[in-house]
Write a protein that holds these residues in place. Structure first.
Motif, PDB file in Angstrom:
ATOM      1  N   VAL A   6       0.838  -1.201   0.000  1.00 64.87           N
ATOM      2  CA  VAL A   6       0.000   0.000   0.000  1.00 64.87           C
ATOM      3  C   VAL A   6       0.876   1.254   0.000  1.00 64.87           C
ATOM      4  O   VAL A   6       1.913   1.305   0.656  1.00 64.87           O
ATOM      5  CB  VAL A   6      -0.970   0.002   1.216  1.00 64.87           C
ATOM      6  CG1 VAL A   6      -0.256  -0.126   2.542  1.00 64.87           C
ATOM      7  CG2 VAL A   6      -1.872   1.225   1.207  1.00 64.87           C
ATOM      8  N   VAL A   7       0.441   2.222  -0.789  1.00 68.21           N
ATOM      9  CA  VAL A   7       1.004   3.567  -0.709  1.00 68.21           C
ATOM     10  C   VAL A   7      -0.040   4.403   0.004  1.00 68.21           C
ATOM     11  O   VAL A   7      -1.197   4.450  -0.426  1.00 68.21           O
ATOM     12  CB  VAL A   7       1.314   4.133  -2.105  1.00 68.21           C
ATOM     13  CG1 VAL A   7       1.681   5.608  -2.028  1.00 68.21           C
ATOM     14  CG2 VAL A   7       2.439   3.332  -2.755  1.00 68.21           C
ATOM     15  N   VAL A   8       0.337   5.021   1.117  1.00 68.29           N
ATOM     16  CA  VAL A   8      -0.621   5.844   1.865  1.00 68.29           C
ATOM     17  C   VAL A   8      -0.171   7.295   1.814  1.00 68.29           C
ATOM     18  O   VAL A   8       0.964   7.613   2.138  1.00 68.29           O
ATOM     19  CB  VAL A   8      -0.798   5.359   3.321  1.00 68.29           C
ATOM     20  CG1 VAL A   8       0.514   5.231   4.070  1.00 68.29           C
ATOM     21  CG2 VAL A   8      -1.756   6.282   4.087  1.00 68.29           C
ATOM     22  N   LYS A   9      -1.074   8.163   1.359  1.00 70.32           N
ATOM     23  CA  LYS A   9      -0.757   9.585   1.254  1.00 70.32           C
ATOM     24  C   LYS A   9      -1.570  10.353   2.291  1.00 70.32           C
ATOM     25  O   LYS A   9      -2.785  10.141   2.420  1.00 70.32           O
ATOM     26  CB  LYS A   9      -1.068  10.077  -0.151  1.00 70.32           C
ATOM     27  CG  LYS A   9      -0.816  11.559  -0.372  1.00 70.32           C
ATOM     28  CD  LYS A   9      -2.090  12.354  -0.426  1.00 70.32           C
ATOM     29  CE  LYS A   9      -1.825  13.847  -0.503  1.00 70.32           C
ATOM     30  NZ  LYS A   9      -3.053  14.641  -0.533  1.00 70.32           N
ATOM     31  N   ILE A  10      -0.905  11.218   3.018  1.00 66.23           N
ATOM     32  CA  ILE A  10      -1.603  12.022   4.026  1.00 66.23           C
ATOM     33  C   ILE A  10      -1.505  13.484   3.587  1.00 66.23           C
ATOM     34  O   ILE A  10      -0.420  14.011   3.344  1.00 66.23           O
ATOM     35  CB  ILE A  10      -0.993  11.830   5.435  1.00 66.23           C
ATOM     36  CG1 ILE A  10      -1.012  10.352   5.796  1.00 66.23           C
ATOM     37  CG2 ILE A  10      -1.789  12.594   6.496  1.00 66.23           C
ATOM     38  CD1 ILE A  10       0.286   9.680   5.625  1.00 66.23           C
TER      39      ILE A  10
END
Ligand code: GLU
Length: 356
Positions: A6-10
């Motif tokens: 997973v790539v998680v962007k905040i």
């Protein structure tokens, strides 16, 4: 990458608080989730925004936020180390190390550079170090910036062949309308496939400090789902924001299902990562050959060309109705267009884009 990655962007409005300082509690929540997912065998890359806002919190001394590009870029140089310091501390609480990777659009346009960036992210994962990615805001030319980290996150997800992309933000997900204008707006829990109506739903929402808004999240989701990546837009302020987003529980965020026919990494790169240098208008016959018979684009099917491109550059291929049909790498530069090979865009270098 692991099968589940997973790539998680905040986003900026979640990474920073109302004053502009880093919202450390949210970073810790994300770090807790990342640690848990790594234990379950996931691979995780974090994409963070917030450098400019955190930088202005440090040096702005309460003055209004500047608007000119050069100053914002300089301010990002102040904020980026503050942001990394906060991420380092947050991940230290769960016993993990972090590495900073700053990317610019050119890193995705040049295939060699693209593969190199992938190698670095994979090597960090092998070391057990969490990659924390942002745009290289301080040096990227204003003209060639990504502009928003949603797009960057989708490109990174494509780069590492992630199974999931999670965009953590300050809304519950994609809503049926802008909740500030329409109090009856409700959450759209699942988007099985894109259609044109979605863009109307997104509107041009923008928050005060982030540069994305829902439109750029949808563009990122479209890019990722075309690359075979399940995409979730979910609230950052949940207790376990990342785990919840991935859980698929009813009422948590909006999940966009990937297209069944996944583009190869190279075709996704052509379709989404490389900037177009020109346009080729094609006739009806060529459009049929491309769309229904999977053929290459021949010179005879091209009505006109626009732009300045050389062999190997990406070009948009436009149908007789003026709509984009495909994107591909040309074998012929614009200067020698009427002298070179009859095959202008080989089918191996061509991606059909109808329905995007
Ligand atoms: N790269 C920008 C920053 O870190 C954020 C871009 C965005 O808001 O998406 O400040």
């Amino acid at each position: 990458m692991a099968t589940r990655s997973v790539v998680v962007k905040i986003g900026t409005t979640s990474v920073t608080d109302e004053s502009g300082g880093v919202a450390y509690g949210i970073l810790v929540n994300v770090a807790l989730d990342v640690a848990d997912l790594l234990e379950q065998g996931w691979s995780v890359v974090v994409v963070t925004s917030g450098a400019i806002t955190a930088g202005w919190f440090e040096v702005g001394r309460g003055r209004p936020r500047p608007t000119d590009g050069a100053t914002l870029q300089a301010v990002s140089a102040v904020g980026q180390p503050l942001l990394m310091h906060a991420w380092r501390n947050a991940f230290a609480e769960v016993g993990l190390d972090v590495g900073q990777v700053l990317l610019a659009p050119l890193d995705f346009s040049h295939r060699g550079q693209y593969l190199h960036a992938r190698g670095t992210l994979e090597a960090l994962a092998t070391l057990g170090v969490v990659a924390v990615v942002n745009e290289n805001d301080a040096v990227a030319d204003e003209e060639i910036r990504f502009g928003d980290n949603d797009r960057l996150a989708a490109l990174v997800a494509n780069l590492v062949a992630a199974s999931h992309l999670v965009l953590l933000t300050d809304t519950d997900g994609l809503l049926t309308a802008d909740p500030r204008l329409d109090p009856t707006a409700t959450l759209i829990e699942e988007v099985p496939a894109f259609d044109a109506d979605l863009d109307d739903v997104a509107g041009q929402s923008r928050s005060g400090v982030g540069s994305g808004g829902m439109a750029s999240k949808l563009a990122a989701a479209r890019m990722a789902t075309w690359s075979g990546i399940t995409t979730v837009i979910a609230p950052a302020r949940a207790h376990n924001p990342l785990r919840q987003a991935l859980s698929g529980s009813p009422g948590v965020g909006t999940t966009f299902r990937p297209r069944p026919e996944r583009l190869s990494a190279r075709k996704s790169w052509i379709a989404f990562a490389v900037a177009s240098h020109g346009r080729m208008r094609i006739n009806q016959g060529a459009m049929q050959a491309l769309e229904h018979h999977g053929r290459s684009l021949l010179r005879v099917g091209i009505e006109s060309i626009e732009g300045t491109f050389i062999e190997g550059d990406a070009v948009d291929i436009i149908g007789p109705d003026g709509q984009i049909v495909a994107k591909g790498l040309t074998r012929v530069g614009h200067e020698s267009f009427f002298e070179g090979d009859d095959v202008v865009v080989h089918r191996d270098d061509l991606v059909l884009l109808r329905g995007t």
